[in-house]
Design an enzyme around this catalytic site. Structure first.
Site, PDB file in Angstrom:
ATOM      1  N   GLU A  93     147.583 -54.702  55.759  1.00  0.00           N
ATOM      2  CA  GLU A  93     145.912 -55.468  55.846  1.00  0.00           C
ATOM      3  C   GLU A  93     145.582 -55.174  55.202  1.00  0.00           C
ATOM      4  O   GLU A  93     144.123 -54.998  55.286  1.00  0.00           O
ATOM      5  CB  GLU A  93     145.812 -55.920  58.003  1.00  0.00           C
ATOM      6  CG  GLU A  93     147.375 -56.524  58.532  1.00  0.00           C
ATOM      7  CD  GLU A  93     146.317 -56.554  60.711  1.00  0.00           C
ATOM      8  OE1 GLU A  93     146.915 -57.359  60.783  1.00  0.00           O
ATOM      9  OE2 GLU A  93     145.638 -56.024  60.291  1.00  0.00           O
ATOM     10  N   CYS A 103     130.718 -47.014  46.253  1.00  0.00           N
ATOM     11  CA  CYS A 103     130.325 -45.596  46.333  1.00  0.00           C
ATOM     12  C   CYS A 103     130.184 -45.496  45.000  1.00  0.00           C
ATOM     13  O   CYS A 103     130.746 -46.948  44.099  1.00  0.00           O
ATOM     14  CB  CYS A 103     132.137 -44.646  46.816  1.00  0.00           C
ATOM     15  SG  CYS A 103     133.566 -44.811  45.340  1.00  0.00           S
ATOM     16  N   GLU A 152     153.716 -59.384  62.117  1.00  0.00           N
ATOM     17  CA  GLU A 152     153.109 -59.533  63.554  1.00  0.00           C
ATOM     18  C   GLU A 152     152.881 -60.863  63.977  1.00  0.00           C
ATOM     19  O   GLU A 152     152.341 -61.267  63.672  1.00  0.00           O
ATOM     20  CB  GLU A 152     151.755 -58.463  63.751  1.00  0.00           C
ATOM     21  CG  GLU A 152     152.084 -57.140  62.511  1.00  0.00           C
ATOM     22  CD  GLU A 152     150.853 -56.669  62.303  1.00  0.00           C
ATOM     23  OE1 GLU A 152     149.375 -57.002  63.081  1.00  0.00           O
ATOM     24  OE2 GLU A 152     150.592 -55.220  61.672  1.00  0.00           O
ATOM     25  N   PHE A 156     146.748 -51.069  75.486  1.00  0.00           N
ATOM     26  CA  PHE A 156     147.536 -52.331  76.123  1.00  0.00           C
ATOM     27  C   PHE A 156     146.820 -53.526  75.451  1.00  0.00           C
ATOM     28  O   PHE A 156     146.850 -54.509  76.046  1.00  0.00           O
ATOM     29  CB  PHE A 156     145.722 -52.541  76.995  1.00  0.00           C
ATOM     30  CG  PHE A 156     145.574 -51.461  77.820  1.00  0.00           C
ATOM     31  CD1 PHE A 156     146.836 -51.617  79.279  1.00  0.00           C
ATOM     32  CD2 PHE A 156     144.193 -50.950  78.055  1.00  0.00           C
ATOM     33  CE1 PHE A 156     146.540 -50.195  80.095  1.00  0.00           C
ATOM     34  CE2 PHE A 156     144.130 -49.606  79.478  1.00  0.00           C
ATOM     35  CZ  PHE A 156     145.021 -49.819  79.706  1.00  0.00           C
ATOM     36  N   HIS A 157     147.371 -53.709  73.867  1.00  0.00           N
ATOM     37  CA  HIS A 157     147.546 -54.305  73.187  1.00  0.00           C
ATOM     38  C   HIS A 157     149.155 -54.959  73.736  1.00  0.00           C
ATOM     39  O   HIS A 157     150.380 -53.299  73.967  1.00  0.00           O
ATOM     40  CB  HIS A 157     148.371 -54.406  71.719  1.00  0.00           C
ATOM     41  CG  HIS A 157     147.406 -55.082  70.487  1.00  0.00           C
ATOM     42  ND1 HIS A 157     149.502 -55.857  70.509  1.00  0.00           N
ATOM     43  CD2 HIS A 157     147.092 -55.432  70.133  1.00  0.00           C
ATOM     44  CE1 HIS A 157     148.889 -56.988  69.708  1.00  0.00           C
ATOM     45  NE2 HIS A 157     147.461 -56.831  69.279  1.00  0.00           N
TER      46      HIS A 157
END
Length: 677
Positions: free
Chosen positions: A153, A160, A316, A366-367
């Site tokens: 992703e 910078c 996903e 908890f995903h």
């Protein structure tokens, strides 16, 4: 032929993180047993495993990964092997702090998050190159290796000193001289003329950057810089494993499930072999219907299929809920099968999950996952994943088929960036992405396939091209539109189109002459309405509500199709039609509700014969999508409602999920789905 092309089954499985469980061999053994029970065949490995692969600089541990890959291969499984650059180990951040990003306030970020690495950092590029090369050398001929998953992703930017210098080099290559840059950015505004390249800096929230050309070019640079880093990542991988396809997982902006806005995926798509993306709709929410959300999912699926004109992958998804929505609601019974098959219906050759097993600690504990903390195969989620695995085996004949579309909708990242930056209209109601999805909905409701494309695409393959709110439009695009219409194409655009060129400068003398000639109108004003303001549009004997934007139009050869009913421009044209050559250009001057778009596009659908003759009577909440080989079609019939729905079709077919023959009248239960062949 690439190895992915030789795979004859739809991919089912997902992100697997055995590196989190190396101290629990019984868990790893259990995983293999459960994988087979849900007919999982493909797993992404190593995405966040850098600290396990290289626990200290120059010390590499691959034995654990060897075993996992061997075990997956023994169960006839595939591995999508990731490069681990998405989250670097702590030793790297500590020893080489330059690898950490600097935010737009010029503050160096700390180790702890992911995706906060600098794409310009020579050290980071060096270390990524080393680990990637070692992975490619070690696993180049491993029989389980199906595909490379590059980083994870990609997103974000860095401000910078390295990135500032790279930005200046990018600008020098584009503009050649400071004089050209100053003209493109309208330098005299607020005395922003630059006299030395070193004065140019990236946009910052400190002091607000008002040079819109600078902001637009920075966003273009970020895309190019990200692609350049990706190309660095794949250099040795491509050389050592030339027959293994390469992907990196794209995303959608999750708040409203709209196209991802931070990177130009239209450009990025040219550099991957297969597009993959991560999809997490908030099913069963309290702000819209299931069909509303399904239409948005369909839009982005169609976009990612269209960008390479080939099937894509879902890298996903969740089998249950997530952990980062405002409210993380569980999928209702039946929704997992329906939502999984929607991906396939729109052109995916996979349904992969994040994640295989729930993490025991930290932010993703908890995903949603296939394996919950109970480690059980008896719970509802596991059983529904097994149902999807069985379904994918039954419909594997669809793999590799594509979709045929006569309608193209244009999404342009440059336009989106420029419009969002524009200090005009209404800051809250621009809604470019959502507007495209509203136009798309008219075709989705009518079961008409759509491709979501960029202005660079060949338009001649489409009977109808829809290009709403093209605020930024280059003259070359105007020329392309004119040629397309003159040769028999049909083009629709809308309000807030044609204001600025590619450097975000307004067109001299108002609305461009090329657009005036194409649409047969002159755009005199745009009235921006307050949220509670309304106007009305009279069209084909019906009256429709208008909100947000009203274009005030003067006809110059176009035919009036609909007029305003209120305000100082009452009775003036709001919708026009102009014949050019053998084609037609339409202009919708106002933002309407879905009822007008349904009727307007309904007329065009009928005139252009865009309907599928197999569908006799559909329903807006029942999506019918076809995947096609040359002389063979598979119909996915999906009920995105909580009610029983009935449709009628021209001929009966066999449901591949049940083996039963359907009649011409098909009844679908709530969240019901059939795959007909």
């Amino acid at each position: 032929m690439r190895r992915y092309d030789l795979e004859t089954r739809l991919l089912h499985g997902g992100d697997y993180n055995p590196d989190q469980w190396l101290d629990y061999p019984e868990i790893l053994a259990k995983d293999l047993e459960l994988m087979e029970k849900v007919k999982a065949n493909t797993f992404s490995l190593g995405i966040f495993a850098w600290s396990t692969l290289e626990p200290e600089e120059g010390v590499f541990h691959f034995d654990w990964l060897d075993k996992i890959m061997d075990d997956i291969y023994k169960m006839d499984g595939n591995v999508i092997l990731a490069t681990p650059s998405g989250a670097r180990p702590a030793w790297l951040s500590q020893k080489y702090p330059e690898v950490l990003r600097t935010n737009e306030r010029r503050e160096k970020q700390l180790h702890g998050g992911r995706h906060n690495h600098c794409f310009s950092s020579p050290v980071y590029r060096e270390k990524v190159g080393i680990i990637n090369k070692k992975l490619a050398e070690r696993y180049d001929d491993h029989p389980a290796l199906l595909m490379w998953h590059i980083s994870n992703e990609y997103s974000g930017d860095c401000h910078c000193t390295y990135c500032q210098e790279n930005f200046r080099r990018w600008l020098k290559k584009k503009y050649k001289t400071l004089e050209a840059l100053n003209k493109a950015w309208w330098g005299p505004f607020w005395s922003h003329t630059y006299s030395d390249w070193s004065q140019v800096e990236s946009p910052s929230s400190i002091g607000e950057t008002m040079v819109h050309g600078l902001t637009l070019d920075w966003k273009r640079f970020v895309t190019d810089q990200t692609i350049d880093f990706y190309q660095h990542e794949i250099k040795d991988i491509r050389r050592l494993t030339p027959d293994i396809p390469i992907t990196t997982n794209f995303m959608a902006d999750t708040n409203d499930l709209i196209p991802f806005q931070s990177l130009d995926y239209g450009k990025f798509a040219q550099h991957v072999d297969v597009i993959s993306w991560d999809c997490y709709p908030a099913w069963h929410n309290d702000w819209g219907t299931t069909a509303d959300l399904a239409s948005k999912v369909g839009f982005i699926n169609d976009q990612y299929r269209s960008l390479k004109q080939q099937p894509f992958l879902i890298m996903e998804s969740t089998p249950s809920g997530v952990n980062w929505h405002a409210v993380n609601k569980a999928k209702r019974p039946g929704m997992h099968l329906l939502s999984s098959l929607q991906f396939i219906a729109h052109g995916s050759d996979s349904n992969l999950y994040f994640q295989w097993r729930k993490s025991r600690g930290s932010s993703e504990k908890f995903h949603g996952a296939v394996i919950d903390h109970d480690n059980s195969e008896e719970n509802r989620v596991f059983q529904e994943v097994a149902e999807v695995g069985q379904a994918l085996e039954k419909i594997k004949a669809v793999k590799g088929s594509n979709k045929k579309a006569k309608v193209g909708i244009i999404f342009d990242w440059d336009n989106n960036w420029a419009l969002e930056d524009a200090q005009g209209f209404s800051q809250q109601s621009k809604r470019y992405c959502q507007t495209l999805q509203e136009h798309y909905r008219s075709f989705w409701n009518a079961d008409i396939p759509v491709e979501v494309i960029t202005p660079a695409f060949d338009l001649t393959k489409y009977d109808l091209v829809v290009a709403p709110m093209l605020y930024l439009i280059e003259e070359t695009t105007m020329d392309k539109f004119a040629a397309y219409v003159a040769q028999g194409g049909h083009l629709v655009t809308t309000y807030v189109t044609g204001y600025v060129n590619e450097t975000d400068l307004t067109y001299l003398n108002g609305w461009p002459k090329k657009l005036q000639e194409l649409f047969g109108i002159t755009l005199k004003e745009t009235d921006t309405l307050y949220p509670k303001d309304r106007n009305q549009l009279e069209y084909q004997g019906n009256v429709y509500e208008i909100q947000d934007y009203c274009s005030i139009i003067q006809l110059k050869g176009a035919e009036n199709l609909g007029s305003y009913t209120q305000d100082f421009y009452a009775q003036q044209s709001a919708v026009t039609k102009h014949k050019v050559g053998t084609g037609t250009a339409y202009f919708i001057g106002a933002r309407t509700q879905q009822d007008f778009l349904k009727d307007f596009y309904g007329t065009l659908i009928e005139e252009l014969d865009l309907t599928n003759p197999w569908i006799i009577k559909g329903h807006p909440d029942v999506s019918i999508q076809a995947r096609d080989f040359d002389e063979e079609s598979f119909y996915f019939v999906m009920n995105f409602s909580e009610k029983v729905q009935v449709i009628e079709v021209a001929e009966e077919r066999t449901d591949l999920l049940t083996g039963e023959r359907t009649g011409q009248t098909i009844q679908l239960q709530p969240y019901g789905v059939k795959v007909l062949h």
